[in-house]
Write an enzyme that holds these catalytic residues in place. Sequence first.
Site, PDB file in Angstrom:
ATOM      1  CE1 TYR A 142      -3.788  -1.794  -0.560  1.00 11.57           C
ATOM      2  CE2 TYR A 142      -4.314  -1.680   1.765  1.00 11.57           C
ATOM      3  CZ  TYR A 142      -4.639  -2.066   0.482  1.00 11.57           C
ATOM      4  OH  TYR A 142      -5.828  -2.717   0.250  1.00 11.57           O
ATOM      5  CE  LYS A 195       1.724 -15.190  -5.915  1.00 10.43           C
ATOM      6  NZ  LYS A 195       1.308 -16.452  -6.594  1.00 10.43           N
ATOM      7  CG  ASP A 228      -1.918 -18.059  -5.854  1.00  9.64           C
ATOM      8  OD1 ASP A 228      -1.149 -18.048  -4.873  1.00  9.64           O
ATOM      9  OD2 ASP A 228      -1.624 -18.606  -6.929  1.00  9.64           O
ATOM     10  CG  ASP A 252      -7.874  -3.986   2.791  1.00  5.27           C
ATOM     11  OD1 ASP A 252      -8.859  -4.198   3.520  1.00  5.27           O
ATOM     12  OD2 ASP A 252      -7.735  -2.937   2.140  1.00  5.27           O
ATOM     13  CG  ASP A 256     -12.855  -6.771   2.280  1.00  2.00           C
ATOM     14  OD1 ASP A 256     -12.807  -6.381   3.460  1.00  2.00           O
ATOM     15  OD2 ASP A 256     -12.899  -5.992   1.308  1.00  2.00           O
TER      16      ASP A 256
END
Length: 376
Positions: A142, A195, A228, A252, A256
Amino acid sequence: MTEHGDLPGPGLQLGVLLGDGIGPEVVPAAVRVVDAALQAAGAAPVRWRELPMGAAAIASHGTPLPAETLDVLAGTDGWLLGPVDGVAYPEPFRSRLNPSGALRKHFDLYANVRPARAFGAGRALCPELDVVVVRENTEGFYADRNTHAGTGEFMPTPDVALSIGVFTRSRIERIAVTAFELARRRRRHVTIVHKANVLPLAMGLFRDVCREVAARHPDVVVDDLHMDAITVHLLRRGGDFDVVVTENMFGDILSDLTGELAGSLGTAPSLNSSDTRAAAQAAHGSAPDIAGQDVADPIAMVLSAGMLLEWLGTRRGDPALLDAAHRVSAAVRSTVAAGVCTRDLGGTASTTSYTAAVLAALADPSHHSRPLEALP
């Protein structure tokens, strides 16, 4: 909302920032529930300090986060933070760090803890889910939080945009410690999400530093998954996960997902904390499309406020605050279990009527508290 800045006694002083959209509806609901839970637990009342922030602060103070708000918050025990709708602000504020990000950066609220526990209202996509996403809050991908001044995003030409991801050993270590200490109070299992297969230096550092912290917690089982891959595993076997630790943007996204798996993003609480202060903020956004209609689900904000009480009670060794936090969680869940819920959970209750039902549960002397998920 009534301000109680002059209350005497040893009680907490908490800031209130209503925010944008549905914030002026769900934040006052959380204030009322906190007051009722503290009273039921025999704890001292809160001295609330309502402070300007967001679109209303632009109108009244010419900025979405006035200096006086920061000054007052620095002297509080914590605060309730409503959602922000920075993309709707006029320029130049739309292009700047929004108030939520600015508060996290100013007070170094590095740990964003987001639990997701399934609600038994028939809407949970994963009924066995009971997981906490621990999100590093100050750097990562971010760009609005990973530089000292300005942001880590820029355009050298009109046709090229660059964004910097930042990963530092010290900040990875402290979020990993938060996750492993939390796991010790839950089911002793941490999953590191990264990742490193495509970002071997940046995400490899994140994974490896978390592994180093894991070695200092031999009583906690640790594994790791690619970002993923965990989305698939959460859908297929969400009940197998306990604590998930990851970087800012991944956290984040995952929170969700877990919020929806638990029943609705409207039920997803969140706590932002440093070592010395914390802010309760629901994981959802400002939902301007339903603002002012008395239909927003206040659960996420109410449970976030309960997390703040738990955080303060743990650090102060205050059993009354811990009891109040447990009562918040129990009242929210028992109310939903009784069939009273807003439309996102399949019910017909309004924001106001659901809050009234929670308050009634808190006032019922036969209502027993039950433990909230262990939180830092």
